[in-house]
Design a protein around this motif. Structure first.
Motif, PDB file in Angstrom:
ATOM      1  N   MET B  95       0.820  -1.197   0.000  1.00  0.00           N
ATOM      2  CA  MET B  95       0.000   0.000   0.000  1.00  0.00           C
ATOM      3  C   MET B  95       0.860   1.256   0.000  1.00  0.00           C
ATOM      4  O   MET B  95       0.628   2.187  -0.757  1.00  0.00           O
ATOM      5  CB  MET B  95      -0.872  -0.022   1.263  1.00  0.00           C
ATOM      6  CG  MET B  95      -2.240   0.488   1.037  1.00  0.00           C
ATOM      7  SD  MET B  95      -3.399  -0.158   2.222  1.00  0.00           S
ATOM      8  CE  MET B  95      -2.637   0.029   3.785  1.00  0.00           C
ATOM      9  N   LEU B  97       3.914   1.574  -0.939  1.00  0.00           N
ATOM     10  CA  LEU B  97       4.719   1.718  -2.153  1.00  0.00           C
ATOM     11  C   LEU B  97       3.960   2.456  -3.245  1.00  0.00           C
ATOM     12  O   LEU B  97       4.560   3.218  -3.999  1.00  0.00           O
ATOM     13  CB  LEU B  97       5.125   0.332  -2.680  1.00  0.00           C
ATOM     14  CG  LEU B  97       6.452  -0.234  -2.208  1.00  0.00           C
ATOM     15  CD1 LEU B  97       6.608  -1.647  -2.734  1.00  0.00           C
ATOM     16  CD2 LEU B  97       7.615   0.619  -2.652  1.00  0.00           C
ATOM     17  N   VAL B  98       2.655   2.195  -3.356  1.00  0.00           N
ATOM     18  CA  VAL B  98       1.907   2.845  -4.431  1.00  0.00           C
ATOM     19  C   VAL B  98       1.378   4.220  -4.028  1.00  0.00           C
ATOM     20  O   VAL B  98       0.831   4.932  -4.858  1.00  0.00           O
ATOM     21  CB  VAL B  98       0.711   1.994  -4.945  1.00  0.00           C
ATOM     22  CG1 VAL B  98       1.193   0.688  -5.532  1.00  0.00           C
ATOM     23  CG2 VAL B  98      -0.306   1.772  -3.882  1.00  0.00           C
ATOM     24  N   THR B  99       1.536   4.596  -2.756  1.00  0.00           N
ATOM     25  CA  THR B  99       1.064   5.910  -2.332  1.00  0.00           C
ATOM     26  C   THR B  99       1.969   6.984  -2.939  1.00  0.00           C
ATOM     27  O   THR B  99       3.167   6.986  -2.723  1.00  0.00           O
ATOM     28  CB  THR B  99       1.085   6.037  -0.801  1.00  0.00           C
ATOM     29  OG1 THR B  99       0.327   4.964  -0.257  1.00  0.00           O
ATOM     30  CG2 THR B  99       0.497   7.345  -0.351  1.00  0.00           C
ATOM     31  N   SER B 100       1.381   7.874  -3.730  1.00  0.00           N
ATOM     32  CA  SER B 100       2.174   8.933  -4.354  1.00  0.00           C
ATOM     33  C   SER B 100       2.609   9.941  -3.297  1.00  0.00           C
ATOM     34  O   SER B 100       1.800  10.370  -2.479  1.00  0.00           O
ATOM     35  CB  SER B 100       1.367   9.667  -5.413  1.00  0.00           C
ATOM     36  OG  SER B 100       0.716   8.755  -6.245  1.00  0.00           O
ATOM     37  N   THR B 101       3.894  10.290  -3.331  1.00  0.00           N
ATOM     38  CA  THR B 101       4.399  11.277  -2.382  1.00  0.00           C
ATOM     39  C   THR B 101       3.645  12.596  -2.518  1.00  0.00           C
ATOM     40  O   THR B 101       3.351  13.252  -1.527  1.00  0.00           O
ATOM     41  CB  THR B 101       5.896  11.529  -2.639  1.00  0.00           C
ATOM     42  OG1 THR B 101       6.512  10.282  -2.904  1.00  0.00           O
ATOM     43  CG2 THR B 101       6.549  12.169  -1.459  1.00  0.00           C
ATOM     44  N   ALA B 103       0.620  13.137  -3.182  1.00  0.00           N
ATOM     45  CA  ALA B 103      -0.679  13.126  -2.522  1.00  0.00           C
ATOM     46  C   ALA B 103      -0.540  13.374  -1.025  1.00  0.00           C
ATOM     47  O   ALA B 103      -1.483  13.802  -0.362  1.00  0.00           O
ATOM     48  CB  ALA B 103      -1.378  11.792  -2.775  1.00  0.00           C
ATOM     49  N   LEU B 104       0.657  13.095  -0.485  1.00  0.00           N
ATOM     50  CA  LEU B 104       0.848  13.281   0.957  1.00  0.00           C
ATOM     51  C   LEU B 104       1.172  14.725   1.315  1.00  0.00           C
ATOM     52  O   LEU B 104       1.104  15.106   2.482  1.00  0.00           O
ATOM     53  CB  LEU B 104       1.983  12.366   1.442  1.00  0.00           C
ATOM     54  CG  LEU B 104       1.706  10.870   1.343  1.00  0.00           C
ATOM     55  CD1 LEU B 104       2.955  10.082   1.671  1.00  0.00           C
ATOM     56  CD2 LEU B 104       0.587  10.487   2.296  1.00  0.00           C
TER      57      LEU B 104
END
Lengths: 254, 251
Positions: B95, B97-101, B103-104
């Motif tokens: 999870m 790994l696919v989270t775009s930086t 978006a954070l």
């Protein structure tokens, strides 16, 4: 990148559940502005008006993402295949590719704005710039590693160039085309949300910005989780397609 | 890169620079400044404190990156060696790994503000999971037979770890550190560009200039820094463990 493996049993689900519980407990100690509990995030999804807005934003985001990915894929795959079949060309392009790869993609944003503007063209351009190098690298490596045996067999059976392409080269390159698709789509999703936040705010990124400006952290969380789930769904979708189309390859590698 | 291909490497670089120069002169500084104008832009940038901004940015980046190494490597190795840890941690790794930086970014600004903690946290999230993944792949790939041999020669757990596991793992750790570094630098520039401070702030502001020479000079600078750091990690890995390059872990 292989993310499968230990998905057996109920443990993964249990782990996610425990994580959510921990988040819920920890969030009790903070104000909802800073760390909203998962229940507050879920509550958001109960509001139909919000859901409609979210759906429309998701559709808009996906449209731009797929457009950018399609352009990058259509350019990078033939280019990478040609480069992979010619060691000299690959040697000439590789240092330039490495140099371009070392530039943080988000730093290209001012450039994209100058060339393509702040809106949908700019977003597509950034997605292309972010996914193209990754697709190119995977395709190049794959095309380079087509077993010479296969080509020799095709030749010795007197295959015409067209037959060679359809019967030998294409099937031999399908596995890495799928790998290129997986990597490219992951990058395209990152490019999509980057473009929507760093160019003019739009779609999912726009919703995130609006929520952030209202200090509505639960709203921001919804989008973060949604983008993450989108990434997972796309990855497993491509993998499923791959398994269906490449059962012969999977068997061979077992 | 093979040595006999060196002339072709150089040819590629020369052709690219030549095309950039010719294209830049045709399009003008406003659209694409040629390398000659970019070189000329450096003194002004240095006068404006580019070097200091870069130094501070790299320091902030290194804090987040060091934390990512300290967390990512042990967790990855644990996952690779213990089936239970793998089952429990794998869903989180996939999870995250696919989270775009990107978006954070808005989320982290609300949580951490816009200072050093924000930049460090973003760098951590961007690099830790790639480091963890590579360490995991390395630890999983260690041949069971090798461990069995070590055991049957009476190696203690500690000895087996030091003499079998660590040497086999090392190439993966270097590869992970290199991949993580690329992501760490990307995240650092992203964090600074979003809040318009430091080196990333310079990049964001140079977008408003009439000429792209300054912007391109900044891009070339961060590119060179990234290449140099990556090369340094590669050289360190090679020096500490000469078998590292031969194995080409994770490539």
């Amino acid at each position: 990148m292989r993310l499968r493996g230990a998905s057996a049993g109920i443990w993964p689900a249990l782990s996610i559940l425990a994580g959510l519980l921990l988040w819920q407990l920890v969030s009790l100690g903070f104000s909802d502005f800073i760390l909203p509990p998962p229940t507050a995030v879920l509550q958001r999804l109960g509001d139909p008006a919000y859901l409609a807005e979210l759906g429309a934003a998701l559709a808009a985001s996906l449209g731009t993402m797929l457009a950018g990915f399609a352009i990058a894929f259509a350019v990078a795959v033939p280019l990478g295949t040609v480069m992979g079949r010619s060691p000299r060309l690959a040697a000439a392009v590789e240092p330039v590719l490495t140099a371009f790869y070392a530039i943080p993609p988000v730093a290209l944003v001012p450039f994209v704005v100058i060339w393509f503007g702040l809106f949908v063209e700019g977003r597509i351009a950034l997605i292309v710039l972010m996914s193209l190098p990754d697709i190119l690298v995977v395709t190049l490596a794959g095309a380079r590693d087509i077993p010479p045996r296969l080509i020799a067999v095709g030749r010795s059976f007197g295959a015409s160039p067209a037959q060679m392409l359809r019967r030998v080269l294409l099937p031999a390159s399908l596995p890495f085309l799928f790998a290129a698709m997986r990597v490219g789509l992951a990058r395209a999703i990152t490019g999509m949300i980057t473009a929507e936040l760093f160019l003019a705010a739009a779609a999912l990124g726009g919703m995130m910005k609006t929520s952030a400006e209202a200090f509505d952290n639960a709203g921001v969380f919804v989008i973060v989780v949604l983008v993450c789930l989108l990434g997972l769904a796309v990855q497993s979708g491509v993998r499923r397609l791959e398994r269906r189309m490449l059962h012969w390859h999977m068997e061979e590698n077992r | 890169m093979r040595r006999d291909m060196l002339p072709w490497n150089l040819l590629g670089i020369v052709v690219a620079l030549g095309a950039w120069e010719i294209g830049g002169r045709m399009l003008g500084d406003g659209l694409l400044a040629p390398p000659s104008s970019v070189l000329a832009a450096f003194p002004a940038l240095l006068r404006d404190g580019m070097a200091e901004a870069l130094g501070t940015a790299m320091l902030q980046m290194l804090v987040g990156y060091a934390c990512a190494l300290l967390v990512g490597i042990p967790l990855g190795v644990l996952m690779g060696r213990s089936r239970m840890a793998d089952r429990l941690l794998h869903p989180w790794l996939s999870m995250l790994l696919v989270t775009s930086t990107a978006a954070l970014v808005p989320l982290f600004i609300l949580i951490f503000g816009t200072g050093m903690a924000f930049c460090g946290a973003l760098v951590f999230m961007a690099s830790a999971f790639y480091i963890m993944l590579t360490a995991y792949q390395g630890a999983r790939g260690i041949d069971r037979r090798l461990m069995a041999v070590a055991r049957s020669f009476g190696a203690t757990r500690m000895q087996a770890f030091r003499m079998v596991l660590l040497p086999g793992l090392f190439p993966y750790l270097v590869t992970g550190a290199r991949v993580g570094l690329v992501h760490a630098i990307r995240a650092m520039v992203m964090a600074q560009m979003f809040v318009m401070v430091g080196f990333g702030g310079l990049i964001a502001q140079s977008g408003f200039d009439a000429s792209t020479a300054g912007l391109l000079a900044l891009l070339v600078t961060i590119m060179l820094v990234s290449l140099a750091l990556n090369r340094a990690l590669d050289a360190t890995g090679h020096r500490l463990a000469p078998w590292y390059r031969a194995s080409k872990a994770g490539h």
